[in-house]
Design a protein around this motif. Structure first.
Motif, mmCIF file in Angstrom:
data_model
loop_
_atom_site.group_PDB
_atom_site.id
_atom_site.type_symbol
_atom_site.label_atom_id
_atom_site.label_comp_id
_atom_site.label_asym_id
_atom_site.label_seq_id
_atom_site.Cartn_x
_atom_site.Cartn_y
_atom_site.Cartn_z
ATOM 1 N N MET A 1 0.840 -1.188 0.000
ATOM 2 C CA MET A 1 0.000 0.000 0.000
ATOM 3 C C MET A 1 0.877 1.239 0.000
ATOM 4 S SD MET A 1 -1.701 2.709 1.561
ATOM 5 C CE MET A 1 -1.857 2.646 3.325
ATOM 6 N N ARG A 2 0.502 2.220 -0.809
ATOM 7 C CA ARG A 2 1.242 3.475 -0.875
ATOM 8 C C ARG A 2 0.362 4.616 -0.371
ATOM 9 N NH1 ARG A 2 4.303 2.824 -6.777
ATOM 10 N NH2 ARG A 2 5.528 1.000 -6.155
ATOM 11 N N ILE A 3 0.921 5.396 0.537
ATOM 12 C CA ILE A 3 0.262 6.581 1.083
ATOM 13 C C ILE A 3 1.187 7.755 0.829
ATOM 14 C CG2 ILE A 3 1.249 6.152 3.401
ATOM 15 C CD1 ILE A 3 -1.337 7.364 4.575
ATOM 16 N N ALA A 4 0.625 8.939 0.612
ATOM 17 C CA ALA A 4 1.460 10.084 0.269
ATOM 18 C C ALA A 4 0.983 11.344 0.965
ATOM 19 C CB ALA A 4 1.480 10.301 -1.246
ATOM 20 N N ALA A 5 1.943 12.242 1.209
ATOM 21 C CA ALA A 5 1.655 13.595 1.662
ATOM 22 C C ALA A 5 1.750 14.522 0.470
ATOM 23 C CB ALA A 5 2.650 14.022 2.732
ATOM 24 N N ALA A 6 0.740 15.355 0.298
ATOM 25 C CA ALA A 6 0.742 16.374 -0.749
ATOM 26 C C ALA A 6 1.121 17.702 -0.109
ATOM 27 C CB ALA A 6 -0.633 16.468 -1.398
ATOM 28 N N ALA A 238 6.146 -6.302 2.343
ATOM 29 C CA ALA A 238 6.440 -7.339 3.328
ATOM 30 C C ALA A 238 7.754 -7.068 4.046
ATOM 31 C CB ALA A 238 6.493 -8.702 2.640
ATOM 32 N N ALA A 239 8.646 -6.322 3.393
ATOM 33 C CA ALA A 239 9.950 -6.023 3.991
ATOM 34 C C ALA A 239 9.923 -4.791 4.886
ATOM 35 C CB ALA A 239 10.984 -5.827 2.889
ATOM 36 N N GLY A 240 8.805 -4.065 4.928
ATOM 37 C CA GLY A 240 8.705 -2.867 5.743
ATOM 38 C C GLY A 240 8.402 -1.636 4.901
#
Length: 250
Positions: A1-6, A238-240
């Motif tokens: 999962m990818r989360i981002a700050a704009a 899975a690796a962090g």
């Protein structure tokens, strides 16, 4: 999962003046596979406290239709900062983080801990922790001064959050304190912490930019090098966690 700050620049003129910027960042984030995009505090209006009441709109209001449509089209949750209507007649508006969800729904988090002086124009929320699940990753919402209260992050951790995500207005004078708090939450609670700050002055604050991401345990994985428009993307595998920042293109 990818989360981002704009890390964005907010213009005066309310939401109508800033929606295009939010859509531009959403498109850029989609090109990097981001599923959750977090904007700064009051990103849709700028940090204009006297204008909170006239700028407060329901998340299902027509003015936000482009954001609801973008969330559906891009299959991405957009967490935008905006004033939200008073919870009851006679109350004051809240300083909200509005999540525009991919299924067309919306959810509102109201800033729980107001900065001194904000109580003149705004009413604090009552939720100690709002945790939303995004593709199996529970994310807790926070707004600016919330991060200065350890109990707020502790409540998020008890509620099962893997990420503590805050839209903020941070000036050069407050940066050391606020980032120390954020890193402390990551270390103490075992959560990743994401801060999305403004990239230019807003509401009289000379914002420092420097949006950042800490891994669980407190290691700083990425920080924007200064002000301006940037996208900071963090990915959990899975690796962090890994993270990187890149300048936003027009």
């Amino acid at each position: 999962m990818r989360i981002a700050a704009a890390q964005t620049t907010s213009l005066p003129g309310g939401a109508a003046a800033n929606i295009a910027t939010h859509l531009r960042f959403a498109e850029a984030a989609a090109s990097h596979g981001v599923r959750v995009l977090v904007f700064p505090e009051l990103s849709l209006t700028g940090y204009d406290l006297p204008a909170l009441e006239r700028g407060a709109a329901d998340p299902q209001d027509a003015i936000y239709a482009p954001l609801r449509d973008a969330a559906r089209r891009l299959d991405m949750a957009l967490v935008a900062g905006a004033p939200v209507p008073a919870p009851a007649a006679g109350g004051k508006p809240g300083i909200g983080a509005i999540t525009f969800q991919p299924d067309g729904g919306t959810r509102v988090y109201r800033k729980r801990h107001l900065h001194p002086g904000e109580e003149v124009h705004a009413q604090a929320g009552t939720e100690d922790a709002q945790v939303q699940d995004f593709t199996g990753v529970p994310v807790a919402m926070a707004v600016c001064a919330d991060i200065g209260h350890a109990a707020h992050a502790d409540a998020a951790a008890r509620a099962g959050a893997a990420v503590y995500a805050a839209g903020v207005v941070v000036s050069p004078g407050g940066h050391a304190h606020d980032t120390a708090c954020a890193q402390g939450h990551a270390r103490r609670c075992g959560m990743a912490v994401l801060l999305a700050n403004h990239g230019a002055p807003t509401g009289g604050y000379d914002c420092v930019g420097r949006s950042a991401f800490w891994a669980p345990g407190g290691t700083l994985l990425a920080e924007v090098p200064g002000t301006g428009d940037w996208l900071l993307v963090a990915e959990r595998t899975a690796a962090g966690w890994t993270a990187h920042a890149r300048a936003a293109t027009p």
